[in-house]
Motif scaffolding. Structure first.
Motif: not given
Lengths: 129, 179
Positions: B154-159
């Motif tokens: 459930n983790q996507r790259p953070i901006r």
């Protein structure tokens, strides 16, 4: 003595690593998260004793996370230490965010972080000294 | 092949890369650039210097907002101007943690290479390895990395949520508020 769990939340991985290393050197267990949503996942999974929580993060900011914790009867006892870059302008732990959210953290520490000062704060809220 | 488990990927805002290539006195030139930018409150989210024999390159990234001022400052320096090159639109991709192992760097470079994505600069810090590439290809770069690496569920790259700027802190008499 049981090692208490501290959750470190910041979108700067270097800061998370530095704080984690310091905490681990003092005998704490550490969990890490990099935004507000991940923080909540970790809170539910691991139930930390104390959160070191950055204010300005993507997805869900620290104010929102703190506000939600303190309003949740299951989690309101978790100690929240806010990291803020505007610490010098803050005289209390009550912050008025532009979104109108009022957050009552247990403590705060300004960025850039003085790690020794942060350890003092953490130790003052935990049994480990 | 088993994917490497990582804790996160962080992407920057759009930046401009300034290169200082083969200056005859690279250390002095770097010192001058840092002084110029510092005096004019221009932040460098990325700075790396490389040296191979007589070939030297210093690259730094500044925000698009600061690009004009940064280039004006360098243009005004006769000693620096001939060696300055610019990449107008780059982004930083930070993958972490490297845990003091070179494996993450190697796999990152393989992933970029397989996808034909350029790398304009590389640096490591306490937790991440940071690569500079075309801003328009950051999402493609993430996809290339995810062929070899596994983020937590459930983790996507953070901006990046905020841009650090240098300015005076204003004390508010009512107890303070977030700007």
């Amino acid at each position: 003595m049981a090692e208490e769990l501290i959750l470190v939340v910041d979108d700067d991985p270097d800061l998370v690593e530095a704080v984690s290393m310091k905490l681990e050197s003092k005998g704490y267990r550490v969990a890490k998260a990099y935004d507000g949503n991940q923080a909540w996942d970790k809170i539910k999974e691991e139930r930390p004793k104390l959160l070191i929580l950055d204010v300005m993060m993507p997805n869900k900011n620290g104010y929102q996370v703190c506000d939600e914790i303190k309003k949740d009867p299951d989690y309101k006892d978790i100690i929240v230490v806010l990291l803020t870059a505007v610490g010098e302008a803050v005289t209390t732990t009550r912050y008025m965010h532009r979104d109108g959210i009022t957050t009552l953290a247990d403590d705060f520490i300004p960025k850039p972080i003085d790690l020794d000062k942060l350890m003092e704060i953490v130790q003052s809220y935990t049994a480990q000294a | 092949m088993e994917k490497i488990r990582i804790e996160g990927i962080k992407l920057s805002e759009e930046l401009c890369q300034v290169n200082l290539v083969n200056h005859p006195h690279p250390q002095r030139a770097l010192s001058r650039v840092c002084r110029l930018f510092s005096e004019n409150r221009i932040n460098m989210p990325f700075l790396a210097a490389t040296c191979r024999g007589r070939d030297t390159q210093t690259c730094c990234c500044v925000s698009l907002e600061d690009r004009g001022r940064a280039l004006d400052l360098l243009e005004a320096e006769p000693d620096l101007k001939p060696n300055v090159g610019v990449l107008p639109s780059v982004g930083l991709l930070s993958v972490f943690p490297h845990q003091s192992s070179i494996q993450l760097l190697g796999v990152s470079l393989v992933a970029f290479g397989e996808a034909g994505i350029p790398v304009y600069g590389v640096a490591s810090s306490l937790a991440p390895i940071t690569l500079v590439t075309d801003y328009a290809r950051l999402d493609e770069a993430v996809a290339a990395l995810e062929e070899h690496m596994e983020l937590p569920p459930n983790q996507r790259p953070i901006r990046a949520a905020v841009r650090v700027v240098q300015s005076s802190i204003t004390r508010e008499e009512d107890g303070g508020s977030e700007p």
